[in-house]
Enzyme design. Structure first.
Site, PDB file in Angstrom:
ATOM      1  N   GLN A  24       6.500   3.974   4.818  1.00  0.00           N
ATOM      2  CA  GLN A  24       7.473   3.610   3.789  1.00  0.00           C
ATOM      3  C   GLN A  24       7.896   4.887   3.077  1.00  0.00           C
ATOM      4  OE1 GLN A  24       8.443  -0.053   2.534  1.00  0.00           O
ATOM      5  NE2 GLN A  24       8.491   0.488   4.697  1.00  0.00           N
TER       6      GLN A  24
ATOM      7  N   GLU B 123      -0.369  -8.761   0.534  1.00  0.00           N
ATOM      8  CA  GLU B 123       0.515  -7.811   1.209  1.00  0.00           C
ATOM      9  C   GLU B 123      -0.171  -7.252   2.456  1.00  0.00           C
ATOM     10  OE1 GLU B 123       3.354  -5.964  -2.174  1.00  0.00           O
ATOM     11  OE2 GLU B 123       1.396  -5.002  -2.115  1.00  0.00           O
TER      12      GLU B 123
ATOM     13  N   ASP C 210       3.146   2.759   2.110  1.00  0.00           N
ATOM     14  CA  ASP C 210       2.357   2.226   3.238  1.00  0.00           C
ATOM     15  C   ASP C 210       2.562   2.924   4.584  1.00  0.00           C
ATOM     16  OD1 ASP C 210       2.444   0.363   1.209  1.00  0.00           O
ATOM     17  OD2 ASP C 210       3.258  -1.249   2.431  1.00  0.00           O
TER      18      ASP C 210
ATOM     19  N   TRP D 287      -0.837   0.710  -6.800  1.00  0.00           N
ATOM     20  CA  TRP D 287       0.425   0.354  -7.470  1.00  0.00           C
ATOM     21  C   TRP D 287       0.336   0.460  -8.990  1.00  0.00           C
ATOM     22  CZ3 TRP D 287       4.684   1.172  -5.349  1.00  0.00           C
ATOM     23  CH2 TRP D 287       4.915   0.880  -4.007  1.00  0.00           C
TER      24      TRP D 287
HETATM   25  C1  FRU Z   1       2.774  -2.743  -0.102  1.00  0.00           C
HETATM   26  C2  FRU Z   1       4.258  -3.099  -0.197  1.00  0.00           C
HETATM   27  C3  FRU Z   1       4.630  -4.023   0.925  1.00  0.00           C
HETATM   28  C4  FRU Z   1       6.091  -3.780   1.088  1.00  0.00           C
HETATM   29  C5  FRU Z   1       6.204  -2.300   0.810  1.00  0.00           C
HETATM   30  C6  FRU Z   1       7.456  -1.900   0.114  1.00  0.00           C
HETATM   31  O1  FRU Z   1       2.430  -1.553  -0.690  1.00  0.00           O
HETATM   32  O2  FRU Z   1       4.544  -3.649  -1.472  1.00  0.00           O
HETATM   33  O3  FRU Z   1       4.289  -5.391   0.691  1.00  0.00           O
HETATM   34  O4  FRU Z   1       6.543  -4.116   2.375  1.00  0.00           O
HETATM   35  O5  FRU Z   1       5.086  -1.963   0.011  1.00  0.00           O
HETATM   36  O6  FRU Z   1       7.579  -0.515   0.043  1.00  0.00           O
END
Ligand code: FRU
Length: 481
Positions: A38, A200, A22, A287
């Site tokens: 991330q 999310e 993300d 995902w």
């Molecule tokens: C979304 C997610 C978020 C979480 C992050 C973890 O893609 O699952 O909810 O904060 O990625 O990497």
């Protein structure tokens, strides 16, 4: 050869190496766009989450900066969140100046209880280095399994910071006057929209339509989205600083994208008021197969930045996404045509084009218009077909889904309204395609893995003769030099 590996995005952001998901902490401050993300700095698959960091002055060319947040012993990994400019030092971290504050979710590994709580960190040097707040977490959680991804912004009318985060099957709103103490306000979303998977990455911001300001709440679902796997949806409503009330009150879900690869979108906080723009980008993956995407030494790329608008048709308000103007600066070679007719059963070829490409076209439609736009990468083809009888635009990436073929959907299907013209604005890169349809009313974002960089573009007619009113093809220069 910097950023020249097979499949390496040329006009999209990707980290030099290793895993990214993300976008986080998008904020504009002191003439720089910040992009955090991330990040797993030691592996090409998901793992202990850090926040990577890059900056740009034009939303296109990015400079990599040191990692902003690491996991820590006490609270765990650093999951998704946002950044704000604390203009008047409401937090007390900055002594009479302004400064940047990150609001993120700390997550203990599942083996240690998995607790997700909200934390903050601040920077005394305009974003280069970060200190975690000593009294973290600022919002505690003991019982909720999913409790994460805070989006925070300043709300003028109530003179408060507002936070929206996800809690499983709903979002929760909080407010604060100092970013350290938070008060619960309300919730939204149980039984609204899609719940194919856990919610999310919420985003929440106003957009103007004529004289009215509407609030857009974007929430992603980890599974069961329109195109399969994870994807984004949005709600439109009113917000008084306490409750969000949806106005488009129908049961249909508003999906953000008709492709599989536009997830966890986040908009920039604090864009210059006078620019009048709201801009976001998203992680181009899903995902269902993100960890298996066949790229290395990096994994994960962001979409191009898109600006957002509202339109109203037949009393329904909807969100429109368009590529940002800045992208025009990447055009190097151009081929411009008008009124090209494609004969019944005919082909119209443009040979030996070099990816990355931008294609902007408008095609006249009548009842029998049926065509394919084929991107022929000398060996494997990407097929975009349209049939005006069914009004379906279908992207077929079957030939170009190396490594994820069996775990992804090969066809991305979009249903269009009746029209006498179809407009397609396409950005194609070494491992993605983004198709903005009819001025951004629909979008298809999809990962593709062509073996070659050169391609022939073929307009193939499967119906009566038709007319291409406009066609502009641009070869684009890489953002990595
Ligand atoms: C979304 C997610 C978020 C979480 C992050 C973890 O893609 O699952 O909810 O904060 O990625 O990497």
């Amino acid at each position: 050869d910097y950023y020249k590996e097979k499949y390496r995005p040329q006009i999209h952001f990707s980290p030099v190496e290793n895993w990214m998901n993300d976008p986080n902490g998008l904020v504009y401050y002191k003439e720089k766009y910040h992009l955090f993300y991330q990040y797993h700095p030691y592996s090409n698959v998901w793992g202990p989450m850090h926040w990577g960091h890059a900056i740009s002055t034009d939303l296109l060319h990015w400079q990599h900066l040191p990692i902003a947040l690491d996991p820590d012993k006490k609270n765990g990994m650093a999951f998704s969140g946002t950044a704000v400019v604390d203009f008047h030092n409401s937090s007390g971290f900055f002594k009479d100046k302004s400064g940047l504050v990150l609001i993120y979710t700390s997550t203990l590994p599942d083996s240690a209880g998995g607790h997700q709580q909200q934390c903050i960190a601040y920077s005394q040097d305009d974003g280069l280095t970060w200190q975690k707040y000593k009294s973290n977490p600022v919002i505690k959680n003991k019982s909720k399994k999913d409790f994460r991804d805070p989006k925070v912004f300043w709300h003028q009318q109530t003179n408060k910071w507002i936070m929206v985060l996800v809690a499983g099957d709903r979002v929760e709103f909080y407010n604060s006057s100092n970013l350290r103490e938070w008060k619960y306000l309300s919730e939204f979303g149980q039984n609204r929209g899609s719940h194919g998977g856990v919610w999310e990455c919420p985003d929440f911001f106003p957009l103007q339509l004529k004289n009215h300001k509407y609030w857009i709440l974007k929430v992603d679902v980890q599974q069961g989205a329109y195109a399969g796997g994870s994807g984004g949806q949005y709600f439109i409503g009113e917000f008084n600083g306490y409750d969000f009330v949806e106005i488009n009150d129908f049961n249909q879900v508003n999906w953000l994208d008709c492709g599989q690869d536009f997830y966890a979108a986040q908009s920039w906080n604090e864009l210059p008021e006078n620019s009048g723009r709201k801009i976001w980008l998203a992680w181009m993956s899903n995902w269902d197969y993100a960890n298996q995407v066949p790229t290395n030494i990096w994994k994960g790329a962001m979409s191009i930045p898109r600006y957002l608008e509202l339109t109203k048709e037949k009393n329904i308000i909807s969100l429109v996404q368009k590529p940002v103007k800045e992208l025009e600066d990447l055009r190097c070679k151009e081929y411009i045509y008008k009124d090209l007719s494609v004969k019944k059963k005919g082909n119209l070829y443009f040979h030996n084009l070099k990816n990355p490409l931008e294609i902007d076209t408008a095609i006249s439609l009548d009842e029998n218009t049926k065509f394919d736009i084929i991107f022929e990468f000398k060996g494997n083809n990407l097929n975009l077909s349209y049939d005006n009888n069914t009004r379906q635009l279908i992207l077929d990436r079957k030939d170009l889904s190396d490594g994820i073929n069996s775990i992804s959907k090969t066809k991305q299907i979009t249903n269009l309204d009746n029209n006498n013209q179809i407009k397609l604005h396409i950005f194609i890169d070494w491992s993605s395609i983004e198709i903005f349809i009819n001025e951004g009313k629909k979008v298809i974002t999809a990962l593709i893995f062509p073996e070659k960089v050169k391609l022939d573009l073929n307009f193939k007619n499967d119906g009566n003769s038709f007319l291409i009113n406009n066609l502009k093809i641009y070869e684009l220069e890489s953002i990595w030099k």
